[in-house]
Design a protein around this motif. Structure first.
Motif, PDB file in Angstrom:
ATOM      1  N   GLY A   1       0.821  -1.218   0.000  1.00 20.14           N
ATOM      2  CA  GLY A   1       0.000   0.000   0.000  1.00 20.14           C
ATOM      3  C   GLY A   1       0.845   1.254   0.000  1.00 20.14           C
ATOM      4  N   ASP A   2       1.951   1.211   0.730  1.00 18.73           N
ATOM      5  CA  ASP A   2       2.869   2.354   0.743  1.00 18.73           C
ATOM      6  C   ASP A   2       3.517   2.555  -0.622  1.00 18.73           C
ATOM      7  OD1 ASP A   2       2.346   2.678   3.467  1.00 18.73           O
ATOM      8  OD2 ASP A   2       4.006   1.357   4.042  1.00 18.73           O
ATOM      9  N   GLU A   3       3.842   1.439  -1.281  1.00 21.27           N
ATOM     10  CA  GLU A   3       4.448   1.542  -2.603  1.00 21.27           C
ATOM     11  C   GLU A   3       3.521   2.252  -3.576  1.00 21.27           C
ATOM     12  OE1 GLU A   3       5.436  -2.403  -3.859  1.00 21.27           O
ATOM     13  OE2 GLU A   3       7.180  -2.540  -2.539  1.00 21.27           O
ATOM     14  N   GLN A   4       2.239   1.914  -3.511  1.00 21.52           N
ATOM     15  CA  GLN A   4       1.284   2.538  -4.416  1.00 21.52           C
ATOM     16  C   GLN A   4       1.081   4.011  -4.094  1.00 21.52           C
ATOM     17  OE1 GLN A   4      -2.197   0.114  -4.124  1.00 21.52           O
ATOM     18  NE2 GLN A   4      -1.380  -1.491  -5.464  1.00 21.52           N
ATOM     19  N   SER A   5       0.993   4.348  -2.829  1.00 21.34           N
ATOM     20  CA  SER A   5       0.754   5.749  -2.476  1.00 21.34           C
ATOM     21  C   SER A   5       1.982   6.621  -2.729  1.00 21.34           C
ATOM     22  CB  SER A   5       0.314   5.866  -1.014  1.00 21.34           C
ATOM     23  OG  SER A   5       1.363   5.495  -0.151  1.00 21.34           O
ATOM     24  N   LEU A   6       3.179   6.062  -2.562  1.00 21.32           N
ATOM     25  CA  LEU A   6       4.398   6.831  -2.801  1.00 21.32           C
ATOM     26  C   LEU A   6       4.818   6.828  -4.265  1.00 21.32           C
ATOM     27  CD1 LEU A   6       6.550   5.672   0.244  1.00 21.32           C
ATOM     28  CD2 LEU A   6       5.461   7.883  -0.055  1.00 21.32           C
ATOM     29  N   GLY A   7       4.409   5.799  -4.990  1.00 17.70           N
ATOM     30  CA  GLY A   7       4.786   5.705  -6.384  1.00 17.70           C
ATOM     31  C   GLY A   7       6.178   5.132  -6.602  1.00 17.70           C
TER      32      GLY A   7
END
Length: 76
Positions: free
Chosen positions: A41-47
């Motif tokens: 989820g962090d990967e998606q929100s941070l890009g």
């Protein structure tokens, strides 16, 4: 050309070795933290992905190794 004082040369060498070792240790801790703390989820929100972050830290390890090599090599 005037030669450098032995004390200054030794201080510079020890500074390079210490800075390189600190950079390597910091990068290793950062890599471990990236794998433990960055979730999908962090990967998606941070890009960015975990592997990108680990790649950045790999560059820091290379810089640390270069600094250590510069400190350990002998001048003739």
């Amino acid at each position: 050309m005037a030669s450098r004082s032995p004390f200054l040369a030794k201080a510079i060498r020890l500074g390079l070795i210490g800075t390189g070792a600190t950079a390597i240790m910091s990068a290793v801790v950062g890599m471990i933290a990236a794998f433990q703390l960055i979730e999908p989820g962090d990967e998606q929100s941070l890009g960015i992905t975990r592997n990108e972050v680990v790649g950045w830290y790999a560059i820091l390890i290379v810089i640390g190794l270069l600094l250590g090599w510069l400190g350990f090599r002998r001048r003739s």
